[in-house]
Every structure is written in C-alpha cells, then in structure tokens.
Design a protein around this motif. Structure first.
Motif, short mmCIF file in Angstrom:
data_model
loop_
_atom_site.label_atom_id
_atom_site.label_comp_id
_atom_site.label_asym_id
_atom_site.label_seq_id
_atom_site.Cartn_x
_atom_site.Cartn_y
_atom_site.Cartn_z
N GLY A 414 -11.97 2.37 -3.99
CA GLY A 414 -11.24 0.72 -3.75
C GLY A 414 -10.44 0.48 -4.28
N VAL A 415 -9.82 -0.51 -4.36
CA VAL A 415 -8.58 -1.33 -4.94
C VAL A 415 -7.44 -0.22 -5.66
N TYR A 416 -8.65 0.88 -6.98
CA TYR A 416 -7.81 2.03 -7.23
C TYR A 416 -7.28 3.44 -6.83
N LEU A 417 -7.82 3.03 -5.23
CA LEU A 417 -7.41 4.14 -4.63
C LEU A 417 -6.27 3.41 -3.81
N ALA A 418 -6.56 2.80 -3.22
CA ALA A 418 -5.52 1.30 -2.17
C ALA A 418 -4.65 1.45 -3.39
N MET A 419 -4.04 1.43 -4.93
CA MET A 419 -2.70 0.81 -5.20
C MET A 419 -2.55 2.78 -5.12
N LEU A 420 -2.45 3.31 -5.65
CA LEU A 420 -2.72 5.08 -5.71
C LEU A 420 -2.06 5.25 -4.79
N THR A 421 -2.45 5.14 -3.13
CA THR A 421 -1.84 4.67 -2.72
C THR A 421 -0.38 4.91 -2.18
N LEU A 422 -0.56 3.37 -2.28
CA LEU A 422 0.69 2.29 -2.40
C LEU A 422 1.65 2.86 -3.10
N ALA A 423 1.17 3.44 -4.33
CA ALA A 423 2.34 4.39 -5.21
C ALA A 423 3.08 5.25 -5.13
N ALA A 424 1.79 6.78 -3.93
CA ALA A 424 2.57 7.50 -3.55
C ALA A 424 3.34 7.35 -2.87
N ALA A 425 3.46 6.38 -1.54
CA ALA A 425 3.91 5.68 -0.48
C ALA A 425 5.54 4.83 -1.19
N GLN A 426 5.21 4.27 -2.29
CA GLN A 426 7.05 3.80 -3.03
C GLN A 426 7.77 4.70 -3.51
N ILE A 427 6.95 6.23 -4.33
CA ILE A 427 7.49 7.05 -4.20
C ILE A 427 8.92 7.94 -3.00
N ILE A 428 7.61 8.64 -1.94
CA ILE A 428 8.16 9.03 -0.37
C ILE A 428 9.51 7.88 -0.87
N TRP A 429 9.16 6.47 -0.59
CA TRP A 429 10.19 5.46 0.17
C TRP A 429 11.57 5.77 -1.17
N SER A 430 11.67 5.60 -2.70
CA SER A 430 12.13 5.45 -3.68
C SER A 430 13.13 7.13 -3.03
N ILE A 431 12.66 8.20 -2.88
CA ILE A 431 12.92 9.62 -3.04
C ILE A 431 14.47 9.73 -1.82
#
Lengths: 620, 266
Positions: A414-431
C-alpha cells in the motif's frame, strides 16, 4: 569540532525540524482521516511562504504585523485547502490510492502556475523577523534568536494539536475516523464536514510551516516538491496519522540533516531515505504508527484476463503495421515523436505490470528508467563510445538497482510501499544531481549519440520499435504466463497464494526486477534518442508522468499503457508550447481522475463490451 | 492418485503435547491427538477455545511453544506453511480466500501450477496449463459448469466448493478445513459435508475440520474432539461426546438439550 559547535548544530537541526514538523503533522493528520496521500501539501507550504512574504512586505515593519502576516497566511492557506477539498478531493475519496495521488499531483501543477502568475517567478528573500533579528551566544557560538523561537514553536504546536485531538469532541471524532471512518459515518457523524475541517487544519499547518520559513530561506517555485519529499519521509518514519510520531521523526530528520551536512553535504537526503528504509524494515508502520487493520475499499474487482478475440488480434496487427509504416508516412519531426511515444509506452507498460497486474504501486518508477539511462551514458562515455555495449549494460544496471531497492520495497504494501519506492527514486535522483564529477550533476551528460549505423532517424526509430515495442510484447506475454498470474494472484489474495505453496515475496521481488529491467531498457534507448541525460529523468515528475500515462490508459487494461503513453506525449508536445501549460496539464489530470477513472482505453473497452465487441464481466 | 485407500488404519498426523500461549494466556495447552487415514475428524469447542490457533500450528502459520507435530511419521514442527503444504497438507479458510480476478478454472490451475513448480515460468500461457486436471477437480466438487465464470461473482457456497477443489489440487494426505460451512444455508451445509465425506471415502485422505454447527458435526464426523480453554476435554464418536458430562457443561451449563438435539438428527 568543539562541543559548542556541535550544540549549535544541534539547535539548527531542531529549528528546521520545527518547520518540517508543521508541514508533516498536517500531512499526517489529513492522511490519517481521509487516507489521501496529498502531494499538494507541498504546494500549500509554498503558498504559505509566498503569502507571508508579501503580507510582511506590504504591512509596516513590526513584531505584530510580522506575526499577524504569518497567521493570516496560514489561515488563507487553510481556506484554499478547504476549497481544494470541497471542489476536487471530496469526489475521489473512494477512488483507488493511485487516482488520488495523481489528482493531488494535478493540483501541484495548477498551484505552481497559479503562484507563478500571482507572485512572479524570481526568488524572494524575506527580511529578518522584527524583534528576533539578533543572535544569542551559547557556548560562544552565535545562534539566531529566530531559530530559538522556531525551536519553541514546534512543541507549542505539537501540544496544541495534541490537546485538540485528545481533549475536544472534534478531536475524538477525528481519532475515531482515523481508525474506522465508515463506522464513524454509520454513527451519524457528518463525515463531509469532519473531513473538510481536518483539511482546513492540515493545510493551515502547512501554510504556517511555509510562512515561518520566510526569514530563513529564499522563497522560490521549487519549494513544493523539495518539502513534500521530506515531509513524506517524516510522516512515514513517524507513522501515518501519528502527530507525536511526526514530531519525533521531524527531529530525527532535522538533526540528521544538520549533522549530515557536515559529513556528506549534498547527500543528506540520501541519509534521510536510508533511515526511512531501515525504520520501515524494522517497523513497517513507522515509529508510532499502527498496522492498518481496515482493507481499503475502492479498487473495483478486476476482470479475468481473456485471450484477445479475433477482432482484437486484427486491431493489434493493424497497430503493428501502422507502427512499421511510420517512417514512410511521417516527417523527421513525426518520427522523433513516435520514437518518444514507443519509449514511454515501454516505461508505462513496465509500471503497469508492477502496479496494475501485481498490485505494487510505485511512486518512484523513474529510478529504474534513470538508472538504465545513466548507466548507458556512463558506459558510452568511459568505454569507448559503444552504443551496443551501453544498451546492454544500462538495463543490467536497472535490474541490479531494482533488485536492491526491491528487496526492501516488496516487504511492504500500500502507501508504505509507494513511499519507499519514492524514496528509492529520490536517492537515485540525489546521486545523479550531487555527484557532479561522475554524472555531470545539474548540467547532465551531453553528446551521447547512437552508433553510425543507427544515426538516421528512421533506423533509430526501427531500433526503438524492436527493443521497446518488443519489450511491451514480452511484458504482455509474461502477464499471461504463470509468473504473471502468480503476481496477479498475490494482488488478489496473498493468503491464498501462500497457502498453495507459493513463496510470494520471492515472486514479487523478481517481478519488481522484471519491471525495473524494462524501465531500464526504455531509459537506455531514451539517452541515445535525446543525445543527453539530466537528473530530471529520476525526479518525482518523471515518476508521476508514468503514473499519469498508466492512468490515462486505464489501470485494468493491458492496452492502457500504450494508449496512455501516446496520448500523454502528444498532449504534452502540444500544450508545452502554451503559456501556463502546467496548469492546463494539471487540470486535464484532475478532470480525468474525477470524470473517467477507468482511463481512455478502459472507457473504450467498456464501450466495446456494451456493443458486444469484447467479452466483459458477466452480470450477477 | 498417490493416496491409495488402505484398509489397515495408518496414522496420518500425530500431535503430541502441543502448547502455545499469547501473553500469559494458554491458547493451546498440552493438546495431543492423532488423525487416522480416511478419517473425518471434527474439532469443536466454544469461541476462543483455541481451535484456529491449533490449526495454525498444524499447517505452520504459528510456531508452537512446545510439543511436536508429525505427518506420516515425519516431524514437521516449525516448518513454514509452504513446506507443510508441499508435504501434503491442504487448508481451506474460515473466510474464503480465492482469486477474484481469475476464472474458477484458473483458480484451480494456479494451485496445479504451484504444485508442478511452474510459478516462475515466463512464456507459457497460464490458462492453457493443466486444464484437464483442473476440470476433473471441479467436477469432483460439482463446479465444472461454472469453470469459466469469474470467481469474483460466485455465490458464497460455490466459493467454498471452489476452495475445496483448490485444496485438493496437490493431492493432499490431510485436509484442514476451518469452519467449512460458516455462513452457508442449512441445505448447503449438508451438501458440502456429504461432498467432503464422499471425497474422503473415495480418495482415502483425512480431513480435520472445526465447526460450530452441531448438526454438521454429529451428522458427518467419524470422530469428534472437544477443545475448551486450550485443553482437549473429550474425544470419541458422536454418542460418547453427546453423553460426556464435561462437554455438556461446557456447551450448555449442564442442560440436556444437547442430547435431544443430537438424537433428532441421528
């Protein structure tokens, strides 16, 4: 590093935690009651900052006008929140989470243009707060008085909100609705007004969070997405719906930022997301969150997959024939656009495989697109400019990324999965954004062109058609294969899946990697079609693009992503030439979610069923 | 079919001094029993007696605090549910769990796909695998005419029968059925239990079921076990249980209606 310096840094962390807490508590409150993951919350924060800035400039300088402006800004934002709730969100409370999220992102786009139109695009710098413009020396370190005021503001708001929730009748109703809103409605409470009032409070808190930032930070049009990513992290770490949890998490993140910036400047956002990943693995509902006992109603039951009927197969062949004919029919501009559409069709199809078929809603699918793209670009630059090798390594890098992030993500739902995927994308973005030496940072990487043989537009088009069009067909095949069915079954009932001896987690992990692979292929081809790559490809809007494409096409239709990608790219191409294109795109998205939740392909599918051209669900 | 009917009674399941407590409450307290081949065995008891906890320990969803569970002589205590399933223990649920976005046949095909370890297959068509086997199983439970319907629109009784077909797909030696007739109309209940009894007789598998409906229990079970506050207080055939003083106390506070009700349906 002296003790005094560390203490000063600690205080800085606390003061930024206060503003973060204001935003996050509002977000958490709204989520707890309405179950809406509100992307527009960042826009409310930005609006609060702009309003406060202009009110402060307009009124005479003084302590009273300053704080009056701050409070007025918060109240106005609260009213804007109420308007948004009544006009838009109230209509989609029973829609699936994805639809709600995309709709709130539509609001983000509209608000960006509205604020731009009202206040202009240039950065603004607020003057210091009257009466609090000095510094206090603590252990010989200068601490701004205003920071100390903010440090006090956080707990004051926390206690006020806590009292409001725990000592008033309204608060009792809100807490009850957080647990079981249907029960509250059944007991005769006017839910509509309860939700609206919560929205007022939540939005006002976001506005307040923005307003108090005026003396500390520059006000600009990028504030909304940068704060919303952090606020999501805080809310998820604290536990959705928990105000005290949001406070603890805000302090944690505030301090992490304050000290992280000393050790690894630029990468503090990565630290924050790593903390979030660890917290979610240990406590899947956040520090003070509770497991969500109630299943979310809303998503209508999906129909069984049917093999394509004869007319369906004919239409498929016609589409393929039309795609093959493109270079003979269209000019160069048309070919480039068609190349683009096919690339994004694969990107959308891979996202659809993940969320439509497997029930894993990803808010950060751009991560794997960007991983494929950047890995290809790096291989091209450092390993002798071979496009072929780059196209091979790019998708592999995306799979590796998807396997690593997926290991964490598939454990949640659910939402937690969605948030963690968002977090993963933010990590890639910030790198990609921060590691300038390797990725070129904000300037991106240029001059990544196809090999000689593939350089003409038609040849590159056919290359794309084979790789990406083929990818779409393979994904379709996998959807119909036992593996696709296992994921589909896992979406319907994980209990049943486990009880017939299937290791669902392992299948979901592999499914996540499959989706990552095809997103990576799309990304790799994309670099060579553009000749360049920028961090934007990993940013939130790119992930949302994918969601919008899937949504445009319809979540429950296999043809959906293709139709969605086509319509979205054509639409974008057309309206991006207009002024205020963001507002137009945002409005289209909102209208679409409210009016046609089954998407374009879904809409035509329904029509086809009605006219007997396709098989649908039998009636009871 | 692998489970041949064997006239000599063999022991399928042996449960020995099983214990589980939750926060100081003994949900299952020192429970021991055996299940013989081709036996339809009922586990009854008031709400909260520990029936489902017991079931969850048998199929591996819960790890017991103490005690052992052996299947066909092999110690399976603490195995995860998937491994227990592979060894031949099927289970149906109190609240039905089926795939609502698949057809009835596909639901059974999924279980067959899992049994044949084809779940990672990427390029064959799922709907074309094990069609005959699936239809045979559906015929067994009387659902073949509905094979192409979507499971999401089935009537409740049909869902229960579908679950039975799914549970039979890997040819289990033991079937655990958690309240198989809950929520069904009285006529449907008898029908489902007769169906189950027929399958037990035909295939030689064993069924352990929990149930609240005493008509179903006394009408169909070969043997009955009574659980109260985590402890097994009686076991035996219908008459033994009916006349057991302790059981009567637990259910009716010592009244005699229990016996009367049972004999009406005997």
């Amino acid at each position: 590093m002296t003790a005094g310096f560390i203490f000063a840094q600690f205080l800085t962390g606390l003061s930024s935690a206060s503003s973060l807490f204001l935003v996050a508590s509002g977000l958490s409150l709204i989520f707890g009651v309405t179950r809406i993951v509100n992307f527009a919350h960042g826009s409310f924060y930005m609006l609060g900052a702009y309003l406060a800035y202009h009110l402060i400039e307009w009124l005479p300088t003084g302590i009273l006008p300053f704080w009056g402006s701050v409070i007025c800004a918060a109240l106005i934002v609260g009213v804007v929140g109420v308007i948004v709730e009544v006009v838009i969100l109230r209509r989609i409370y029973h829609a699936p989470e994805l639809f709600q999220l995309v709709a709130t992102f539509g609001i983000v786009l509209v608000m960006q243009d509205a604020i731009f139109a009202l206040f202009g695009g240039e950065d603004k710098f607020g003057s210091r707060a009257p009466g609090l413009n000095g510094v206090v020396r603590i252990f010989d370190e200068p601490i701004p008085q205003y920071d100390l005021a903010l440090i006090a503001l956080g707990p004051v708001v926390l206690i006020s909100v806590w009292l409001l929730l725990n000592k008033t009748r309204w608060g009792t109703l809100v807490r009850a609705a957080t647990q079981d809103r249907d029960m509250v409605a059944a007991l005769g409470v006017n839910q509509a007004w309860l939700f609206t009032s919560v929205f007022f409070l939540g939005s006002a808190l976001a506005g307040l969070g923005g307003a108090v930032q005026v003396p500390r930070e520059s006000i600009n049009l990028l504030m909304d997405l940068s704060i919303i990513a952090e606020a999501f992290v805080v809310v998820v770490i604290g536990g959705m719906g928990s105000i005290v949890g949001a406070f603890l998490a805000a302090v944690l993140i505030g301090e992490l930022n304050a000290f992280g910036i000393l050790i690894m400047p630029q990468i503090t956002i990565v630290l924050a997301f790593l903390v979030m990943a660890v917290v979610l693995i240990v406590r899947p509902w956040g520090l003070l969150g509770k497991p969500d006992a109630i299943q979310h109603a809303g998503d209508q039951i999906d129909m069984p997959l049917r093999e394509a009927s004869l007319p369906g197969k004919l239409v498929g062949l016609l589409v393929i024939a039309a795609l093959v004919a493109v270079p003979y029919v269209l000019d160069d501009f048309g070919i480039v656009l068609a190349t683009d559409i096919i690339i994004f069709a694969l990107f959308a199809a891979s996202l659809h495989f993940l969320m439509g078929n497997s029930g894993m809603v990803s808010f950060g699918h751009a991560a794997y697109f960007a991983l494929g793209a950047y890995a290809s670009a790096l291989v091209f630059r450092h390993l002798g400019g071979s496009m072929e090798l780059a196209l091979l390594i790019g998708p592999i890098a995306a799979v590796v990324g998807a396997l690593v992030f997926g290991w964490f993500c598939v454990r949640l739902s659910g939402v937690y999965l969605a948030m963690l995927t968002l977090a993963a994308a933010q990590i890639i973005w910030s790198i990609t954004y921060s590691w300038g030496d390797v990725t070129g940072g904000d300037d991106g990487m240029l001059g990544i062109w196809p090999s000689e043989w593939a350089r003409s537009k038609p040849v590159f088009y056919y290359l794309t058609l084979v790789l990406c069009g083929g990818g779409v067909l393979i994904l379709r095949k996998i959807t119909h294969a036992p593996f696709g069915y296992v994921l589909r079954g896992g979406r319907d009932s994980s209990v049943r899946t486990e009880s017939i001896g299937i290791h669902l987690l392992r299948h979901r992990h592999f499914g996540f990697a499959v989706a990552g692979l095809f997103a990576g292929i799309a990304g790799s081809i994309y670099v060579f079609s553009k000749g360049s790559i920028f961090p934007d490809e990993a940013a939130i809007p790119r992930s949302i693009d994918g969601l919008v494409m899937v949504l445009l096409g319809g979540v429950h239709t296999l043809a959906g992503p293709l139709v969605g990608a086509g319509v979205f790219r054509l639409l974008e191409d057309w309206i991006s030439r207009l002024d205020f294109w963001r507002a137009i795109l945002g409005t289209i998205i909102i209208v679409l979610v409210v009016v046609a939740p089954q998407g374009i392909a879904g809409f035509f599918h329904t029509l086809a069923i009605r006219f007997g051209l396709a098989k649908g669900r039998e009636s009871l | 079919m692998s489970a041949q009917v064997n006239m000599a009674t063999t022991e399928v399941l042996r449960v020995d001094t099983l214990c589980k407590s939750f926060g100081g409450v003994d949900a299952v307290d020192n429970v021991s029993f055996t299940v013989q081949q081709s036996e339809l065995l009922a586990l009854i008891g008031p709400n909260g007696a520990g029936k489902t906890t017991c079931f969850n320990m048998l199929n591996g969803q819960l790890k017991p605090d103490r005690g052992t569970v052996s299947l066909m002589g092999e110690n399976i205590t603490g195995w995860d549910p998937r491994r227990v399933w592979r060894r031949g223990v099927g289970r149906t649920f109190q609240i039905t769990a089926t795939y609502s976005s698949m057809t009835v046949a596909e639901n059974v095909q999924m279980a067959l796909i899992a049994r044949h370890r084809k779940t990672f297959s990427l390029f064959s068509r799922a709907t074309r695998l094990y069609v005959t086997e699936a239809l045979t199983l559906l015929e067994l439970v009387g659902m073949q005419s509905q094979a192409q319907r979507s499971a999401g629109i089935l009537a409740y009784g049909d869902l229960k029968r579908l679950e039975l077909a799914i549970a039979l797909a890997h040819d289990p030696v033991l079937l655990l059925m958690d309240e198989p007739t809950a929520g069904m109309a009285p006529g449907e209940r008898a029908e489902l239990m007769e169906l189950t009894a027929g399958i037990v007789a035909e295939r030689g598998l064993s069924v352990l079921f929990t149930e609240h409906d005493m008509d179903v229990v006394f009408g169909h079970a070969d043997r009955i076990m009574v659980l109260n506050r985590g402890q097994l207080i009686a076991q035996g055939d219908a008459d033994t249980i009916r006349n057991d003083k302790q059981v009567q106390d637990v259910y009716l506070g010592g009244g005699s209606m229990f016996a009367a009700e049972g004999s009406d349906h005997a």
